[in-house]
Design a protein around this motif. Sequence first.
Motif, PDB file in Angstrom:
ATOM      1  N   ALA A   7      -2.034  -0.110  -5.317  1.00  0.00           N
ATOM      2  CA  ALA A   7      -2.983   0.208  -4.247  1.00  0.00           C
ATOM      3  C   ALA A   7      -2.490   1.475  -3.564  1.00  0.00           C
ATOM      4  CB  ALA A   7      -3.056  -0.947  -3.248  1.00  0.00           C
ATOM      5  N   VAL A   8      -3.301   2.535  -3.614  1.00  0.00           N
ATOM      6  CA  VAL A   8      -2.881   3.846  -3.126  1.00  0.00           C
ATOM      7  C   VAL A   8      -3.918   4.412  -2.166  1.00  0.00           C
ATOM      8  CG1 VAL A   8      -2.336   6.219  -3.777  1.00  0.00           C
ATOM      9  CG2 VAL A   8      -1.545   4.335  -5.205  1.00  0.00           C
ATOM     10  N   LYS A   9      -3.441   4.836  -1.005  1.00  0.00           N
ATOM     11  CA  LYS A   9      -4.291   5.505  -0.021  1.00  0.00           C
ATOM     12  C   LYS A   9      -4.253   7.008  -0.291  1.00  0.00           C
ATOM     13  CE  LYS A   9      -4.872   5.931   5.013  1.00  0.00           C
ATOM     14  NZ  LYS A   9      -4.270   5.587   6.338  1.00  0.00           N
ATOM     15  N   ASN A  10      -5.372   7.681  -0.107  1.00  0.00           N
ATOM     16  CA  ASN A  10      -5.486   9.122  -0.347  1.00  0.00           C
ATOM     17  C   ASN A  10      -5.364   9.462  -1.825  1.00  0.00           C
ATOM     18  OD1 ASN A  10      -5.580   9.310   2.425  1.00  0.00           O
ATOM     19  ND2 ASN A  10      -3.477  10.028   2.647  1.00  0.00           N
ATOM     20  N   GLY A  11      -5.628   8.489  -2.689  1.00  0.00           N
ATOM     21  CA  GLY A  11      -5.451   8.729  -4.124  1.00  0.00           C
ATOM     22  C   GLY A  11      -6.726   9.000  -4.877  1.00  0.00           C
ATOM     23  N   ASP A  12      -7.879   8.974  -4.208  1.00  0.00           N
ATOM     24  CA  ASP A  12      -9.161   9.194  -4.873  1.00  0.00           C
ATOM     25  C   ASP A  12      -9.713  10.576  -4.547  1.00  0.00           C
ATOM     26  OD1 ASP A  12      -9.029   6.614  -5.871  1.00  0.00           O
ATOM     27  OD2 ASP A  12     -10.128   5.760  -4.169  1.00  0.00           O
ATOM     28  N   THR A  13     -10.632  11.025  -5.377  1.00  0.00           N
ATOM     29  CA  THR A  13     -11.361  12.259  -5.119  1.00  0.00           C
ATOM     30  C   THR A  13     -12.827  11.906  -4.904  1.00  0.00           C
ATOM     31  OG1 THR A  13     -11.623  12.541  -7.511  1.00  0.00           O
ATOM     32  CG2 THR A  13      -9.802  13.707  -6.461  1.00  0.00           C
ATOM     33  N   PRO A  14     -13.609  12.779  -4.281  1.00  0.00           N
ATOM     34  CA  PRO A  14     -15.010  12.457  -4.005  1.00  0.00           C
ATOM     35  C   PRO A  14     -15.761  12.017  -5.268  1.00  0.00           C
ATOM     36  CG  PRO A  14     -14.385  14.450  -2.850  1.00  0.00           C
ATOM     37  CD  PRO A  14     -13.226  14.098  -3.734  1.00  0.00           C
ATOM     38  N   GLY A  15     -16.294  10.794  -5.209  1.00  0.00           N
ATOM     39  CA  GLY A  15     -17.064  10.269  -6.325  1.00  0.00           C
ATOM     40  C   GLY A  15     -16.240   9.795  -7.495  1.00  0.00           C
ATOM     41  N   LYS A  16     -14.892   9.786  -7.378  1.00  0.00           N
ATOM     42  CA  LYS A  16     -14.044   9.389  -8.488  1.00  0.00           C
ATOM     43  C   LYS A  16     -12.882   8.551  -8.003  1.00  0.00           C
ATOM     44  CE  LYS A  16     -12.262   9.317 -12.643  1.00  0.00           C
ATOM     45  NZ  LYS A  16     -12.873   8.525 -13.717  1.00  0.00           N
ATOM     46  N   SER A  17     -12.796   7.309  -8.504  1.00  0.00           N
ATOM     47  CA  SER A  17     -11.675   6.435  -8.180  1.00  0.00           C
ATOM     48  C   SER A  17     -10.541   6.680  -9.169  1.00  0.00           C
ATOM     49  CB  SER A  17     -12.121   4.966  -8.243  1.00  0.00           C
ATOM     50  OG  SER A  17     -11.033   4.106  -8.002  1.00  0.00           O
ATOM     51  N   ARG A  18      -9.364   6.921  -8.650  1.00  0.00           N
ATOM     52  CA  ARG A  18      -8.193   7.201  -9.491  1.00  0.00           C
ATOM     53  C   ARG A  18      -7.279   5.975  -9.525  1.00  0.00           C
ATOM     54  NH1 ARG A  18      -8.801  12.481 -11.831  1.00  0.00           N
ATOM     55  NH2 ARG A  18     -10.221  13.603 -10.452  1.00  0.00           N
ATOM     56  N   GLU A  19      -6.594   5.774 -10.641  1.00  0.00           N
ATOM     57  CA  GLU A  19      -5.636   4.677 -10.763  1.00  0.00           C
ATOM     58  C   GLU A  19      -4.237   5.262 -10.902  1.00  0.00           C
ATOM     59  OE1 GLU A  19      -6.702   1.934 -13.841  1.00  0.00           O
ATOM     60  OE2 GLU A  19      -8.563   1.329 -12.836  1.00  0.00           O
ATOM     61  N   TRP A  20      -3.313   4.760 -10.059  1.00  0.00           N
ATOM     62  CA  TRP A  20      -1.963   5.304  -9.983  1.00  0.00           C
ATOM     63  C   TRP A  20      -0.929   4.245 -10.350  1.00  0.00           C
ATOM     64  CZ3 TRP A  20      -1.237  10.461  -8.921  1.00  0.00           C
ATOM     65  CH2 TRP A  20      -2.326  11.149  -8.388  1.00  0.00           C
ATOM     66  N   TYR A  21       0.142   4.703 -11.006  1.00  0.00           N
ATOM     67  CA  TYR A  21       1.223   3.814 -11.440  1.00  0.00           C
ATOM     68  C   TYR A  21       2.558   4.405 -11.003  1.00  0.00           C
ATOM     69  CZ  TYR A  21      -2.408   1.826 -14.382  1.00  0.00           C
ATOM     70  OH  TYR A  21      -3.563   1.244 -14.817  1.00  0.00           O
ATOM     71  N   ILE A  22       3.499   3.531 -10.687  1.00  0.00           N
ATOM     72  CA  ILE A  22       4.829   3.990 -10.278  1.00  0.00           C
ATOM     73  C   ILE A  22       5.639   4.387 -11.506  1.00  0.00           C
ATOM     74  CG2 ILE A  22       7.040   3.264  -9.289  1.00  0.00           C
ATOM     75  CD1 ILE A  22       5.501   1.515  -7.342  1.00  0.00           C
ATOM     76  N   VAL A  23       6.143   5.607 -11.500  1.00  0.00           N
ATOM     77  CA  VAL A  23       7.094   6.042 -12.523  1.00  0.00           C
ATOM     78  C   VAL A  23       8.491   5.576 -12.130  1.00  0.00           C
ATOM     79  CG1 VAL A  23       8.105   8.016 -13.727  1.00  0.00           C
ATOM     80  CG2 VAL A  23       5.675   8.044 -13.088  1.00  0.00           C
ATOM     81  N   THR A  24       8.889   5.880 -10.885  1.00  0.00           N
ATOM     82  CA  THR A  24      10.206   5.471 -10.393  1.00  0.00           C
ATOM     83  C   THR A  24      10.262   5.588  -8.881  1.00  0.00           C
ATOM     84  OG1 THR A  24      12.605   5.926 -10.504  1.00  0.00           O
ATOM     85  CG2 THR A  24      11.123   7.810 -10.692  1.00  0.00           C
ATOM     86  N   MET A  72       0.843  -1.195   0.000  1.00  0.00           N
ATOM     87  CA  MET A  72       0.000   0.000   0.000  1.00  0.00           C
ATOM     88  C   MET A  72       0.876   1.241   0.000  1.00  0.00           C
ATOM     89  SD  MET A  72      -2.958   1.543   0.140  1.00  0.00           S
ATOM     90  CE  MET A  72      -4.170   0.293   0.621  1.00  0.00           C
ATOM     91  N   LEU A  73       0.583   2.165  -0.927  1.00  0.00           N
ATOM     92  CA  LEU A  73       1.271   3.450  -0.984  1.00  0.00           C
ATOM     93  C   LEU A  73       0.342   4.541  -0.463  1.00  0.00           C
ATOM     94  CD1 LEU A  73       2.807   3.157  -4.558  1.00  0.00           C
ATOM     95  CD2 LEU A  73       3.998   2.819  -2.388  1.00  0.00           C
ATOM     96  N   THR A  74       0.917   5.552   0.170  1.00  0.00           N
ATOM     97  CA  THR A  74       0.133   6.662   0.689  1.00  0.00           C
ATOM     98  C   THR A  74       0.647   7.962   0.080  1.00  0.00           C
ATOM     99  OG1 THR A  74      -0.212   5.512   2.787  1.00  0.00           O
ATOM    100  CG2 THR A  74      -0.609   7.888   2.755  1.00  0.00           C
ATOM    101  N   ILE A  75      -0.230   8.683  -0.609  1.00  0.00           N
ATOM    102  CA  ILE A  75       0.170   9.956  -1.208  1.00  0.00           C
ATOM    103  C   ILE A  75       0.482  10.958  -0.104  1.00  0.00           C
ATOM    104  CG2 ILE A  75      -0.688  11.927  -2.528  1.00  0.00           C
ATOM    105  CD1 ILE A  75      -2.047   9.997  -4.390  1.00  0.00           C
ATOM    106  N   SER A  76       1.601  11.636  -0.263  1.00  0.00           N
ATOM    107  CA  SER A  76       2.066  12.571   0.763  1.00  0.00           C
ATOM    108  C   SER A  76       1.596  13.998   0.453  1.00  0.00           C
ATOM    109  CB  SER A  76       3.590  12.547   0.841  1.00  0.00           C
ATOM    110  OG  SER A  76       4.048  13.514   1.760  1.00  0.00           O
ATOM    111  N   SER A  77       1.222  14.709   1.519  1.00  0.00           N
ATOM    112  CA  SER A  77       0.906  16.130   1.399  1.00  0.00           C
ATOM    113  C   SER A  77       1.937  16.982   2.139  1.00  0.00           C
ATOM    114  CB  SER A  77      -0.499  16.405   1.950  1.00  0.00           C
ATOM    115  OG  SER A  77      -0.591  15.990   3.311  1.00  0.00           O
ATOM    116  N   ASP A  78       3.046  16.340   2.546  1.00  0.00           N
ATOM    117  CA  ASP A  78       4.120  17.048   3.238  1.00  0.00           C
ATOM    118  C   ASP A  78       4.880  17.899   2.214  1.00  0.00           C
ATOM    119  OD1 ASP A  78       6.684  17.728   4.273  1.00  0.00           O
ATOM    120  OD2 ASP A  78       6.576  16.088   5.710  1.00  0.00           O
ATOM    121  N   ALA A  79       4.749  19.215   2.320  1.00  0.00           N
ATOM    122  CA  ALA A  79       5.315  20.111   1.314  1.00  0.00           C
ATOM    123  C   ALA A  79       6.822  19.944   1.167  1.00  0.00           C
ATOM    124  CB  ALA A  79       4.978  21.560   1.663  1.00  0.00           C
TER     125      ALA A  79
END
Length: 338
Positions: free
Chosen positions: A128-145, A1-8
């Motif tokens: 599998a990504v946590k914090n990767g969706d928006t309200p009402g919309k499922s997003r699909e994420w892929y690793i670049v590197t 599981m990956l978690t999108i970071s909001s740490d600036a």
Amino acid sequence: MLTISSDANLVKWAFDTWRSALLEEGIRDGYLWRLPEQRIVFRNQPDAKSDKLDLRTALGTDPTGACWAVQINEAEKPGDPNKLSSIALDENDRPFLLRQGRLVPRVAGNEHILEAEFRALTGLTPEAVKNGDTPGKSREWYIVTPLDVSADEIRIATGRFVDICAKARERGATGNGALPDTTPIAGMGNDETGGTYTVGARDAQDAKQIRKQQGEVWFRLAVMLREAGIAMDKPRHARGYEVDAVIAGPTDSILLEIKSGATAADVYAGMGQLQLYPKLLPQLSRHQLILLLPSLPQQALVKAVEESGVRLCTYEFLDERGELTITFSGQFKEICGI
């Protein structure tokens, strides 16, 4: 599981690390940078004249930069899933650059390549990504590197992702047909390896220069063929084996292997690749085989190669104080249809 970071701070460090890796080996060419080893180009977007990379970066395999494969953009608000690129951490806090599985059309009004089609065209599986969706919309994420690896590994992984996006656009286009579909893309895994060995610093540097020379020859060839309206592809096997080029010749398609030397070892390696690739990529089995060298090898090897059904062609590579001059033989250009 990956978690999108909001740490600036983390996000800024991660994107800066990625951009620095590209620029470290990037060769400035007009308004573009080229990565000869990965055979991709990139530029600051939308300000092509900028000599640095800012929040938006366009990347592609078209050496002229006319057709971009994908943009990787840093969001102004870190962690915003409405943007197509993000930084994520795994359970061990390893940082990764992610890109959503959708591609914006190059021409306004054309259809987007959206999630389901991106999955089908690339053969990739979203993470599998946590914090990767928006309200009402499922997003699909892929690793670049991954970003906790060497700059060289970042460039290699980025090049593979750009290549796959370019292939997805080609597969999704209609009315192309200039070349057969030669790229099974059911993943990007590398072969497993075992044991250890040591390579001296001189050998490593020499190997890097060889890869750069081959990349420079590839770029000049791609530009020459594009200007002549001749299609050229760069197939990549799912396990990572990469053909130098497939060219839409005037009669038969061409399978090309480029070498930076004309020694017996260069010829042995090139011949082996030309014989193996049609087995790994069956779509190449009927192609004309050409080995492109900077000069002809000894006559005994020339005869043996020709008797094996492979044509030998040459190019000239001059590097004078950083100014490259690459010319291809008339025979080779004629075979390509020029």
